[in-house]
Design a protein around this motif. Structure first.
Motif, PDB file in Angstrom:
ATOM      1  N   ASN A   1      -6.404   3.604   7.467  1.00  0.00           N
ATOM      2  CA  ASN A   1      -5.241   4.188   6.798  1.00  0.00           C
ATOM      3  C   ASN A   1      -4.265   4.668   7.860  1.00  0.00           C
TER       4      ASN A   1
ATOM      5  N   GLU B   1      -5.826   7.434  -8.653  1.00  0.00           N
ATOM      6  CA  GLU B   1      -6.025   7.527  -7.210  1.00  0.00           C
ATOM      7  C   GLU B   1      -5.844   6.155  -6.577  1.00  0.00           C
ATOM      8  N   GLN B   2      -5.397   6.159  -5.336  1.00  0.00           N
ATOM      9  CA  GLN B   2      -5.378   4.942  -4.540  1.00  0.00           C
ATOM     10  C   GLN B   2      -6.643   4.920  -3.707  1.00  0.00           C
ATOM     11  N   TYR B   3      -7.383   3.808  -3.766  1.00  0.00           N
ATOM     12  CA  TYR B   3      -8.600   3.730  -2.975  1.00  0.00           C
ATOM     13  C   TYR B   3      -8.228   3.565  -1.505  1.00  0.00           C
TER      14      TYR B   3
ATOM     15  N   SER C   1       0.828  -1.210   0.000  1.00  0.00           N
ATOM     16  CA  SER C   1       0.000   0.000   0.000  1.00  0.00           C
ATOM     17  C   SER C   1       0.859   1.256   0.000  1.00  0.00           C
TER      18      SER C   1
ATOM     19  N   ASP D   1      -5.909   0.944   0.479  1.00  0.00           N
ATOM     20  CA  ASP D   1      -5.933  -0.431  -0.005  1.00  0.00           C
ATOM     21  C   ASP D   1      -5.025  -0.554  -1.223  1.00  0.00           C
ATOM     22  N   ARG D   2      -4.791  -1.799  -1.614  1.00  0.00           N
ATOM     23  CA  ARG D   2      -3.962  -2.050  -2.799  1.00  0.00           C
ATOM     24  C   ARG D   2      -4.855  -2.040  -4.043  1.00  0.00           C
TER      25      ARG D   2
ATOM     26  N   LEU E   1      -5.836   0.673  -7.325  1.00  0.00           N
ATOM     27  CA  LEU E   1      -5.598   1.908  -8.063  1.00  0.00           C
ATOM     28  C   LEU E   1      -6.764   2.149  -9.017  1.00  0.00           C
TER      29      LEU E   1
ATOM     30  N   LEU F   1       2.165   1.869  -3.454  1.00  0.00           N
ATOM     31  CA  LEU F   1       1.139   2.442  -4.319  1.00  0.00           C
ATOM     32  C   LEU F   1       0.912   3.917  -4.010  1.00  0.00           C
ATOM     33  N   ALA F   2       1.003   4.289  -2.735  1.00  0.00           N
ATOM     34  CA  ALA F   2       0.854   5.693  -2.370  1.00  0.00           C
ATOM     35  C   ALA F   2       1.939   6.538  -3.034  1.00  0.00           C
TER      36      ALA F   2
ATOM     37  N   VAL G   1       1.278   6.692  -6.957  1.00  0.00           N
ATOM     38  CA  VAL G   1       0.215   7.614  -7.358  1.00  0.00           C
ATOM     39  C   VAL G   1       0.765   9.032  -7.512  1.00  0.00           C
TER      40      VAL G   1
END
Length: 705
Positions: A165, A97-99, A9, A102-103, A105, A12-13, A16
């Motif tokens: 989060n 965007e990252q939801y 996660s 979570d993993r 996109l 991914l942050a 993004v």
């Protein structure tokens, strides 16, 4: 240390933040490799070409890829890729965007006629869902039907249940979540705060808190240190100021992170300017490592990869043929534009004269555009024809008979037409160059195929010809299976080979039914059809299309298998019926000539004379993977397929849609073969789907071998 195969996660942050820099890029094309790797080819006005990869299989990742790391485009694009091309061609990349944390996109694309979102689920089994502007699922790689959520075409997309989060948590919330735990610090951070094992350990190290300390022994001092460590961790994620690292151990990559980790201080590290570049390097090298490990040893490891190179040349030929076809269309279109100009000379001349006269009086381009728009509202034909006015290029675009034509205002109608004719000639010259290039590629392909034949003939001298010994090969357990593929003339039809080695072909539609009877039904062939309307024309070939027709004794077993083939791929499967009758006639009983006053529609034929009937023929097929003498997916009557394949699955009419069943079979085959890369190459879900009857299917108990 096992190499990382999935992005976290936090990864991914960071991703993004970097991918947001490509907003505004134009989408050119979408590709799907296998069943789980999506590539979006885009054009960024500042950075040029951009290739975005999203993979959701065993490897789960998303990042841009350097051109030298982009594999050759696959052959015929599957339905999923074609759908994306239709929706995204020319669209603007509007961000990602990252939801929550979570993993997942969410990639957003905007186009005048429709907006599209691509949701990449980089967890669990992995999935990619394509959503319309109402967040309704247009298509997805996998269909998900759970109590908690549904991801299926036509349904509203539902995200998984939200999780905490850790980057947004307050100190009070952190303390509360930690106190709810009954385990140690690191496990609580990993699970309760959704940080995962690596970053939970990293936080403990940065905070100077003992990882294995029991929560019951933790006080405010430790919580404050952990909270401060989280605040420091999220700083680069907010600013985008990363220091990406690819970590190595014993000359192989093991992890990639957006910033240096204290947990990895003992490992060798390579720094990169961007996290995308680091991800690209990591996964490219990880893929090379996997190939090296699966390559095995011995003579097979030294064997040139003819199949991959031959497929590459075939793809190049396919692309060149497509380009030639495109040149023809483009040249024809340019000529049509020029002819339309001459055919509508007065209208085009009025537009050019009006704009040129206004420019001579220094009227601004914007005022000219407004004046033409007013004229269009008043019904003036010349003004209504104007589509666009571009002062930066001095061009005016008009539309005639639905054809957009760009006119240079500095020229008259004749010179504009000549300019367009010249462009048509230039395109035709490019076609000549492409024709020469395709011949060179075909020569390379022929040379490769000859080298492969020479290599395999050497192998054959060392191999036994004993059929029993061949039958004993345990293909499912082999670490590496050589791929031997060859395009056959009947591949585009439905087909199978009977237990006695006879070829059976069937039409996929009315056009193919016509073609099979007119072109491939020879004198001694047998013709099969179902009693029910809507079945394929089925021909049991006595001889090949290039062989002289001759009378051949075709065993009854082969005839029965052809009858079952006709039944299984007919409309009764879609209707959910499990059996139907079929009949057989000789080739000379099949005619396209109707009786007086009657009409025979396309794909249908008149049958005259006696018929041989096969009653209550079971609607069953088997689909499997054949490993010798060639490697490919095959499908048809179980009695013909199950003994001819290394493994197969038997099917009957059921509830699973065709594409869902294809994916289920692909997963089954991957589970059965040790060499999973072999399955990916020869038996993708799209190739499997070609052998499935139209309509829903179900797996028969005791589903084959």
């Amino acid at each position: 240390m096992e190499p990382k195969q999935e992005l976290s996660s936090i990864d991914l942050a960071a991703l993004v933040t970097e991918l947001g820099r490509y907003e505004g890029a134009k989408v050119d094309k979408a590709y799907l490799y296998g069943d789980d790797l999506l590539r979006l080819k885009m054009r960024d006005f500042d950075r040029g070409r951009v290739d975005l990869f999203v993979e959701v299989g065993d490897i789960k990742r998303a990042h841009t890829v350097a051109p030298e790391h982009v594999p050759d485009a696959p052959g015929r694009p599957p339905n999923f890729a074609m759908m994306l091309r239709n929706r995204l061609n020319g669209a603007d990349f509007a961000g990602v965007e990252q939801y929550e944390f979570d993993r997942i996109l969410v990639f957003k694309f905007e186009r005048g006629d429709e907006d599209t979102e691509i949701v990449a689920e980089l967890f669990g089994e992995g999935n990619i869902a394509v959503l319309d502007e109402n967040r309704e699922v247009v298509s997805s790689l996998e269909t998900v039907r759970l109590k908690s959520r549904t991801v299926a075409p036509g349904s509203q997309y539902e995200f998984p249940q939200s999780r905490i989060n850790p980057l947004d948590v307050s100190y009070e919330a952190l303390e509360h979540k930690m106190n709810e735990s009954d385990t140690d610090v690191v496990r609580t951070l990993a699970t309760q705060l959704n940080l995962g094992g690596l970053y939970a350990e990293e936080l403990c190290t940065r905070a100077g808190v003992e990882k294995t300390l029991d929560i019951a022994e933790v006080g405010e001092e430790e919580y404050r240190k952990l909270y401060d460590a989280i605040e420091r961790l999220k700083e680069p994620l907010q600013t985008g100021e990363f220091e990406p690292r690819v970590y190595e151990e014993e000359d192989r990559v093991v992890d990639v992170t957006p910033f240096p980790l204290k947990e990895y201080e003992e490992l060798d590290a390579v720094a990169f300017d961007s996290f995308n570049a680091a991800l690209d390097d990591y996964f490219y090298r990880l893929d090379l490592s996997d190939k090296a490990e699966k390559g095995g040893g011995g003579a097979e490891a030294n064997r040139p990869d003819f199949e991959e190179e031959i497929e590459k040349q075939k793809r190049i030929i396919q692309q060149q043929e497509g380009a030639i076809e495109g040149f023809d269309e483009q040249a024809q279109e340019e000529r049509k534009k020029a002819e339309l100009l001459y055919a509508n000379y007065e209208l085009a001349d009025e537009v050019l004269s009006t704009v040129r006269g206004a420019r001579d009086e220094n009227v601004p381009w914007s005022d000219i555009a407004d004046t033409l728009a007013e004229g269009a509202e008043q019904g003036i034909p010349a003004a209504q024809a104007v589509e666009d006015v571009d002062g930066s290029t001095g061009m005016v675009t008009i539309t005639i008979d639905g054809q957009r034509i760009e006119l240079d205002v500095s020229m008259g109608v004749e010179k504009n037409a000549d300019r367009i004719y010249t462009e048509a000639k230039r395109v035709e010259e490019k076609k000549e160059g492409a024709l020469e290039a395709i011949e060179n590629t075909r020569e390379k392909l022929a040379a490769l195929e000859k080298r492969r034949e020479e290599w395999e003939s050497d192998d054959d001298e060392e191999e036994t010809d004993d059929d029993e010994e061949r039958a004993d090969v345990d293909w499912l357990s082999k670490q590496s299976i050589p791929i031997r593929q060859q395009d056959m003339w009947y591949d585009r039809f439905r087909w199978f080979e009977t237990s006695d080695g006879f070829l059976v072909i069937g039409g996929r539609n009315a056009d193919q039914n016509e073609e099979i009877v007119k072109k491939y039904l020879n004198k001694h062939d047998l013709f099969f059809h179902t009693q029910a309307h809507g079945g394929p024309v089925t021909v049991l070939k006595a001889t090949g299309p290039s062989e002289p027709a001759r009378d051949v004794d075709i065993p009854e077993r082969s005839r029965e298998e052809a009858a079952q083939f006709a039944v299984a791929y007919s409309s009764i499967w879609k209707e959910g019926r499990f059996a139907d009758d079929a009949y057989m006639v000789s080739a000379d009983q099949v005619s396209k000539t109707p009786e007086s006053g009657e009409y025979v529609e396309k794909g249908s034929f008149v049958i005259r004379g006696d018929r041989t009937y096969y009653d209550d023929v079971a609607a069953e097929v088997a689909v499997g993977i054949r490993c010798e003498p060639d490697t490919r997916v095959v499908g048809g009557p179980p009695s013909a397929i199950e003994d001819d394949t290394a493994t197969s699955v038997r099917l009957q009419p059921g509830r699973y849609a065709q594409n869902d069943m294809a994916k289920m079979l692909y997963r089954k085959f991957r589970e059965r073969f040790t060499d999973q890369s072999f399955v990916r190459k020869v038996a993708s879900a799209d190739k499997i789907q070609e052998f499935l009857p139209s309509g829903g299917s179900g797996v028969v108990d005791g589903d084959g071998n």
